[in-house]
Design a protein around this motif. Structure first.
Motif, PDB file in Angstrom:
ATOM      1  N   UNK A 166       0.848  -1.195   0.000  1.00 48.10           N
ATOM      2  CA  UNK A 166       0.000   0.000   0.000  1.00 48.10           C
ATOM      3  C   UNK A 166       0.885   1.247   0.000  1.00 48.10           C
ATOM      4  N   UNK A 167       1.990   1.162  -0.701  1.00 51.81           N
ATOM      5  CA  UNK A 167       2.938   2.262  -0.741  1.00 51.81           C
ATOM      6  C   UNK A 167       2.528   3.368  -1.695  1.00 51.81           C
ATOM      7  N   UNK A 168       3.239   4.478  -1.578  1.00 53.49           N
ATOM      8  CA  UNK A 168       3.107   5.600  -2.509  1.00 53.49           C
ATOM      9  C   UNK A 168       4.517   5.971  -2.935  1.00 53.49           C
ATOM     10  N   UNK A 169       4.770   5.958  -4.240  1.00 51.87           N
ATOM     11  CA  UNK A 169       6.118   6.175  -4.762  1.00 51.87           C
ATOM     12  C   UNK A 169       6.127   7.342  -5.731  1.00 51.87           C
ATOM     13  N   UNK A 170       7.002   8.305  -5.481  1.00 50.24           N
ATOM     14  CA  UNK A 170       7.237   9.386  -6.423  1.00 50.24           C
ATOM     15  C   UNK A 170       8.362   8.993  -7.368  1.00 50.24           C
ATOM     16  N   UNK A 171       8.202   9.283  -8.658  1.00 49.19           N
ATOM     17  CA  UNK A 171       9.190   8.914  -9.667  1.00 49.19           C
ATOM     18  C   UNK A 171       9.652  10.147 -10.427  1.00 49.19           C
ATOM     19  N   UNK A 172      10.953  10.193 -10.690  1.00 54.75           N
ATOM     20  CA  UNK A 172      11.497  11.249 -11.558  1.00 54.75           C
ATOM     21  C   UNK A 172      12.480  10.616 -12.515  1.00 54.75           C
ATOM     22  N   UNK A 173      12.349  10.937 -13.791  1.00 58.23           N
ATOM     23  CA  UNK A 173      13.220  10.370 -14.816  1.00 58.23           C
ATOM     24  C   UNK A 173      13.992  11.467 -15.526  1.00 58.23           C
ATOM     25  N   UNK A 174      15.217  11.174 -15.857  1.00 57.84           N
ATOM     26  CA  UNK A 174      16.000  12.076 -16.692  1.00 57.84           C
ATOM     27  C   UNK A 174      15.410  12.084 -18.103  1.00 57.84           C
ATOM     28  N   UNK A 175      15.762  13.099 -18.892  1.00 56.79           N
ATOM     29  CA  UNK A 175      15.175  13.262 -20.219  1.00 56.79           C
ATOM     30  C   UNK A 175      15.561  12.142 -21.182  1.00 56.79           C
ATOM     31  N   UNK A 176      16.647  11.431 -20.897  1.00 57.60           N
ATOM     32  CA  UNK A 176      17.070  10.366 -21.800  1.00 57.60           C
ATOM     33  C   UNK A 176      16.433   9.020 -21.478  1.00 57.60           C
ATOM     34  N   UNK A 177      15.504   8.984 -20.540  1.00 58.68           N
ATOM     35  CA  UNK A 177      14.768   7.761 -20.231  1.00 58.68           C
ATOM     36  C   UNK A 177      13.600   7.651 -21.212  1.00 58.68           C
ATOM     37  N   UNK A 178      13.519   6.549 -21.928  1.00 57.34           N
ATOM     38  CA  UNK A 178      12.495   6.376 -22.952  1.00 57.34           C
ATOM     39  C   UNK A 178      11.128   6.121 -22.320  1.00 57.34           C
ATOM     40  N   UNK A 179      10.082   6.227 -23.136  1.00 62.39           N
ATOM     41  CA  UNK A 179       8.731   5.957 -22.650  1.00 62.39           C
ATOM     42  C   UNK A 179       8.607   4.493 -22.208  1.00 62.39           C
ATOM     43  N   UNK A 180       9.247   3.598 -22.942  1.00 65.02           N
ATOM     44  CA  UNK A 180       9.229   2.195 -22.542  1.00 65.02           C
ATOM     45  C   UNK A 180       9.872   2.009 -21.177  1.00 65.02           C
ATOM     46  N   UNK A 181      10.994   2.665 -20.976  1.00 71.34           N
ATOM     47  CA  UNK A 181      11.687   2.553 -19.693  1.00 71.34           C
ATOM     48  C   UNK A 181      10.895   3.207 -18.562  1.00 71.34           C
ATOM     49  N   UNK A 182      10.218   4.321 -18.856  1.00 68.94           N
ATOM     50  CA  UNK A 182       9.356   4.927 -17.847  1.00 68.94           C
ATOM     51  C   UNK A 182       8.247   3.948 -17.448  1.00 68.94           C
ATOM     52  N   UNK A 183       7.709   3.242 -18.428  1.00 60.06           N
ATOM     53  CA  UNK A 183       6.688   2.246 -18.135  1.00 60.06           C
ATOM     54  C   UNK A 183       7.228   1.123 -17.270  1.00 60.06           C
ATOM     55  N   UNK A 184       8.463   0.710 -17.527  1.00 66.09           N
ATOM     56  CA  UNK A 184       9.083  -0.338 -16.718  1.00 66.09           C
ATOM     57  C   UNK A 184       9.278   0.129 -15.274  1.00 66.09           C
ATOM     58  N   UNK A 185       9.731   1.369 -15.101  1.00 73.59           N
ATOM     59  CA  UNK A 185       9.917   1.910 -13.758  1.00 73.59           C
ATOM     60  C   UNK A 185       8.583   2.020 -13.027  1.00 73.59           C
ATOM     61  N   UNK A 186       7.551   2.439 -13.760  1.00 74.78           N
ATOM     62  CA  UNK A 186       6.233   2.566 -13.148  1.00 74.78           C
ATOM     63  C   UNK A 186       5.703   1.200 -12.720  1.00 74.78           C
ATOM     64  N   UNK A 187       5.955   0.198 -13.524  1.00 75.39           N
ATOM     65  CA  UNK A 187       5.506  -1.150 -13.173  1.00 75.39           C
ATOM     66  C   UNK A 187       6.162  -1.619 -11.877  1.00 75.39           C
ATOM     67  N   UNK A 188       7.427  -1.299 -11.711  1.00 69.12           N
ATOM     68  CA  UNK A 188       8.136  -1.656 -10.482  1.00 69.12           C
ATOM     69  C   UNK A 188       7.501  -0.957  -9.291  1.00 69.12           C
ATOM     70  N   UNK A 189       7.242   0.342  -9.425  1.00 73.23           N
ATOM     71  CA  UNK A 189       6.650   1.101  -8.322  1.00 73.23           C
ATOM     72  C   UNK A 189       5.246   0.612  -7.994  1.00 73.23           C
ATOM     73  N   UNK A 190       4.461   0.325  -9.019  1.00 77.89           N
ATOM     74  CA  UNK A 190       3.072  -0.075  -8.797  1.00 77.89           C
ATOM     75  C   UNK A 190       2.945  -1.497  -8.271  1.00 77.89           C
ATOM     76  N   UNK A 191       4.048  -2.234  -8.242  1.00 75.28           N
ATOM     77  CA  UNK A 191       4.016  -3.561  -7.633  1.00 75.28           C
ATOM     78  C   UNK A 191       3.776  -3.481  -6.135  1.00 75.28           C
ATOM     79  N   UNK A 192       4.018  -2.309  -5.536  1.00 73.12           N
ATOM     80  CA  UNK A 192       3.840  -2.158  -4.087  1.00 73.12           C
ATOM     81  C   UNK A 192       2.918  -0.989  -3.734  1.00 73.12           C
ATOM     82  N   UNK A 193       2.114  -0.510  -4.695  1.00 75.29           N
ATOM     83  CA  UNK A 193       1.202   0.582  -4.374  1.00 75.29           C
ATOM     84  C   UNK A 193       0.933   1.463  -5.578  1.00 75.29           C
ATOM     85  N   UNK A 194       0.857   2.778  -5.338  1.00 75.67           N
ATOM     86  CA  UNK A 194       0.617   3.719  -6.419  1.00 75.67           C
ATOM     87  C   UNK A 194       1.919   4.415  -6.798  1.00 75.67           C
ATOM     88  N   UNK A 195       1.945   4.965  -8.016  1.00 75.85           N
ATOM     89  CA  UNK A 195       3.120   5.681  -8.510  1.00 75.85           C
ATOM     90  C   UNK A 195       2.692   7.041  -9.031  1.00 75.85           C
TER      91      UNK A 195
END
Length: 275
Positions: free
Chosen positions: A130-159
């Motif tokens: 039931x976590x809450x995770x804030x995410x920040x990505x550098x400009x060179x992070x692709x949309x696919x990679x942002x989706x991968x990071x979000x999936x990791x965060x959402x495994x334990x709550x909201x992102x």
């Protein structure tokens, strides 16, 4: 399609293991997850419980990583990154860091300027998904990679993505440190009930269930929390008397100052850890 290979450095620790177990519960294949650590016995226990691969050899694990999740204490991060820097710079996996306070500029120096990095600021309720995770990505992070990071965060709550790196300090003030604010308030309620004559067991049971119920009601409601508060308050009633006491003591102003101080300290720590 084969899922990306994730390597969790520090993967048997509390936060990383919670993320891994959340990913597995969401259907991520165990054979595509590797957890590293220094305690062989702890790693083997974790492998037996989850089915993921484990190793004490960071370099071998990282050599095959598509996604590298760093879950070590902030004070240990520089040494870890520098020991893996050449390998990471050559492999260029997506790096997701769960460590608080360390700015992207530091990872650029330690891992190489071309490595895509996402900062994740989570909180302890992630341990019970039931976590809450804030995410920040550098400009060179692709949309696919942002989706991968979000999936990791959402495994334990909201992102929640933020647009500026400095906004991670605000995430820290709201949700990163926020559980402690609620724990403090619950402590105060339990103690007050005890002093009024209630048993500690009863005070804890009622306080925790009330906190859980209030949060669930707020999350499920289509009205804001201010209106929910007013819904409980009858004019001249018991709740109004208690709320007036809180407000006359400056509760709102105290919360604002405390959160401002928290965000300021987060910014200070980022500067200190960037040295």
């Amino acid at each position: 399609m084969t899922e990306a290979r994730m390597v969790f450095v520090g993967g048997a620790g509390n936060m990383a293991s919670a993320v891994i177990e959340g990913l597995l519960a969401d259907g991520y294949p165990a054979e595509q997850i590797v957890a590293t650590g220094r305690d062989e016995g702890k790693l083997q226990d974790f492998a037996g419980r989850t089915g993921v691969q484990v190793t004490t050899d960071n370099e071998t694990a990282v050599a095959g990583a598509d996604i590298l999740v760093l879950s070590v204490k902030p004070q240990a991060m520089k040494g870890l990154c520098e020991s893996l820097g050449e390998l990471v710079a050559r492999r260029r996996p997506l790096v997701v860091t769960l460590a608080a306070g360390i700015p992207l500029a530091a990872y650029r120096r330690w891992l190489g300027a071309g490595v895509p990095v996402v900062r994740a600021m989570s909180n302890t309720p992630a341990l019970v998904r039931t976590g809450a995770t804030g995410l920040y990505a550098a400009s060179d992070v692709s949309e696919t990679q942002r989706g991968q990071a979000q999936r990791i965060a959402e495994a334990v709550g909201i992102a929640l993505w933020v647009d500026r790196e400095s906004d991670i300090d605000l995430v820290t003030a709201v949700s990163g440190s926020g559980p402690a604010y609620y724990f403090l308030f619950m402590e105060a309620m339990i103690e007050a009930a005890q002093k009024a004559g209630m048993s500690r067991a009863d005070a804890e049971r009622l306080t925790l269930q009330t906190a859980l119920g209030a949060a669930k009601l707020a999350a499920a409601s289509d009205v804001d929390v201010g209106q929910l508060r007013r819904n409980v308050m009858s004019p001249g009633g018991t709740t109004e008397r208690a709320i007036q006491c809180f407000q006359s003591g400056g509760l709102e102003q105290l919360v604002q100052k405390a959160m401002g101080d928290c965000a300021a300290r987060a910014a200070e720590m980022a500067r200190e850890l960037d040295q």
